[in-house]
Scaffold this motif. Structure first.
Motif, mmCIF file in Angstrom:
data_model
loop_
_atom_site.group_PDB
_atom_site.id
_atom_site.type_symbol
_atom_site.label_atom_id
_atom_site.label_comp_id
_atom_site.label_asym_id
_atom_site.label_seq_id
_atom_site.Cartn_x
_atom_site.Cartn_y
_atom_site.Cartn_z
ATOM 1 N N ALA A 105 -9.304 3.159 -1.277
ATOM 2 C CA ALA A 105 -10.444 2.158 -1.650
ATOM 3 C C ALA A 105 -11.688 3.101 -1.419
ATOM 4 C CB ALA A 105 -10.524 0.907 -1.226
ATOM 5 N N THR A 106 -11.717 3.577 -0.209
ATOM 6 C CA THR A 106 -13.019 4.317 0.403
ATOM 7 C C THR A 106 -13.082 5.763 -0.587
ATOM 8 O OG1 THR A 106 -12.886 3.223 2.703
ATOM 9 C CG2 THR A 106 -14.177 5.590 2.086
ATOM 10 N N ARG A 129 -8.048 -3.991 2.482
ATOM 11 C CA ARG A 129 -8.821 -4.126 1.557
ATOM 12 C C ARG A 129 -9.572 -2.815 1.272
ATOM 13 N NH1 ARG A 129 -10.561 -7.295 -2.587
ATOM 14 N NH2 ARG A 129 -12.668 -6.871 -3.180
ATOM 15 N N PHE A 130 -10.410 -2.398 2.544
ATOM 16 C CA PHE A 130 -11.135 -1.148 2.589
ATOM 17 C C PHE A 130 -10.650 -0.211 3.114
ATOM 18 C CE2 PHE A 130 -13.886 -4.938 2.643
ATOM 19 C CZ PHE A 130 -14.547 -4.842 1.227
ATOM 20 N N LEU A 183 0.790 -1.239 -0.166
ATOM 21 C CA LEU A 183 0.221 -0.115 -0.064
ATOM 22 C C LEU A 183 0.933 1.373 -0.081
ATOM 23 C CD1 LEU A 183 -2.982 -1.146 2.544
ATOM 24 C CD2 LEU A 183 -3.021 -0.735 0.107
ATOM 25 N N VAL A 184 1.830 1.239 1.023
ATOM 26 C CA VAL A 184 2.944 2.372 0.774
ATOM 27 C C VAL A 184 3.470 2.570 -0.518
ATOM 28 C CG1 VAL A 184 4.789 3.408 1.874
ATOM 29 C CG2 VAL A 184 3.200 2.144 3.203
ATOM 30 N N LEU A 185 3.668 1.753 -1.265
ATOM 31 C CA LEU A 185 4.462 1.736 -2.468
ATOM 32 C C LEU A 185 3.424 2.170 -3.545
ATOM 33 C CD1 LEU A 185 6.362 -1.623 -2.963
ATOM 34 C CD2 LEU A 185 7.398 0.592 -2.672
ATOM 35 N N LEU A 186 2.094 2.097 -3.520
ATOM 36 C CA LEU A 186 1.091 2.745 -4.415
ATOM 37 C C LEU A 186 0.630 4.008 -3.791
ATOM 38 C CD1 LEU A 186 -1.578 -0.289 -4.260
ATOM 39 C CD2 LEU A 186 -0.519 0.584 -6.326
ATOM 40 N N SER A 189 -3.678 -5.934 -6.337
ATOM 41 C CA SER A 189 -3.914 -7.317 -5.740
ATOM 42 C C SER A 189 -3.421 -8.017 -4.317
ATOM 43 C CB SER A 189 -3.690 -8.410 -6.991
ATOM 44 O OG SER A 189 -3.821 -9.629 -6.584
ATOM 45 N N ASP A 190 -2.170 -7.706 -4.048
ATOM 46 C CA ASP A 190 -1.758 -7.979 -3.070
ATOM 47 C C ASP A 190 -2.310 -7.055 -1.734
ATOM 48 O OD1 ASP A 190 0.072 -9.815 -3.676
ATOM 49 O OD2 ASP A 190 2.046 -8.707 -3.523
ATOM 50 N N ALA A 191 -2.578 -5.841 -2.172
ATOM 51 C CA ALA A 191 -2.948 -5.148 -0.877
ATOM 52 C C ALA A 191 -4.586 -5.403 -0.515
ATOM 53 C CB ALA A 191 -3.150 -3.643 -1.469
ATOM 54 N N THR A 192 -5.232 -5.718 -1.551
ATOM 55 C CA THR A 192 -6.672 -6.003 -1.459
ATOM 56 C C THR A 192 -6.835 -7.480 -1.055
ATOM 57 O OG1 THR A 192 -6.817 -6.351 -3.721
ATOM 58 C CG2 THR A 192 -7.417 -4.410 -3.180
ATOM 59 N N ARG A 193 -5.916 -8.166 -0.943
ATOM 60 C CA ARG A 193 -6.032 -9.570 -0.358
ATOM 61 C C ARG A 193 -6.149 -9.559 1.036
ATOM 62 N NH1 ARG A 193 -2.220 -12.904 -4.746
ATOM 63 N NH2 ARG A 193 -3.804 -12.725 -6.275
#
Length: 205
Positions: free
Chosen positions: A141-142, A136-137, A77-80, A127-131
């Motif tokens: 995403a919110t 995920r939320f 997530l931090v990379l994103l 994909s990794d972050a949302t698993r």
């Protein structure tokens, strides 16, 4: 942090926040870990990078890495974060139709295609972050779901806006997009056309 009237018909949306400002060794250590992770992802793809790999490349213990980011999903997530913020700025402050100034349906259609490309370009990290159920939320995403819902509302869409927003956002799930592209041969343009078809029907067109 709050922003102005970047999304029609709603109160200001918050940009996702980065981690708190750090000083000295802590900031240098964090930057070292992120640089190592980015390099490994670029070389191997996110799916092939483990926390052990990142810790070894950065020359720190794995425990340090987990303390900094909590989990592998947290690191992803931090990379994103940086690229997410660029796209958030674009749809809240950039030129129309992706940004403010165009009719809500036009903005919704532009958003779908822009986000689809972003999801494809970042599919492994997303994909990794949302698993991970805990991430995920998360805030990005919110924010994206709120943006879609607000555009549906501004377009005078009837019915359950929450369910409709969830349906549109689901079409942009990284694993779903990848499955349709790789396994079913549906190009990004075709998937964008599908998004547009659903969005138009929800908005009564």
């Amino acid at each position: 942090m709050s922003v102005g009237n970047g999304t029609a018909g709603t109160s200001p949306l918050p940009l996702t926040n980065s981690v708190p400002v750090e000083r000295g060794d802590a900031a240098r250590n964090r930057a070292l870990l992120l640089d190592a992770a980015r390099l490994l992802v670029a070389e191997r793809g996110a799916e092939a990078v483990t926390m052990d790999d990142v810790a070894a490349a950065a020359g720190v213990g794995k425990g340090t890495l987990f303390r900094r980011f909590g989990s592998r999903a947290g690191l992803m997530l931090v990379l994103l974060d940086e690229d997410e913020k660029i796209q958030q700025q674009a749809f809240m402050f950039g030129p129309p139709p992706f940004g403010p100034g165009a009719p809500p349906l036009e903005r919704l259609l532009a958003y779908g295609r822009e986000r689809l490309q972003f999801v494809w370009d970042h599919r492994a990290l997303l994909s990794d972050a949302t698993r991970d159920p805990q991430t995920r939320f998360n805030s990005p995403a919110t924010l994206h779901r709120t943006h879609v819902r607000s555009l549906l509302a501004a377009a005078d869409t009837s019915g359950d806006l929450d369910a409709q927003a969830d349906a549109l956002v689901a079409l942009l799930d990284a694993d779903y997009v990848t499955h349709r592209f790789v396994d079913l041969g549906r190009s990004l343009r075709e998937q964008g056309d599908a998004w547009e078809s659903v969005a138009r029907k929800l908005c009564g067109q």
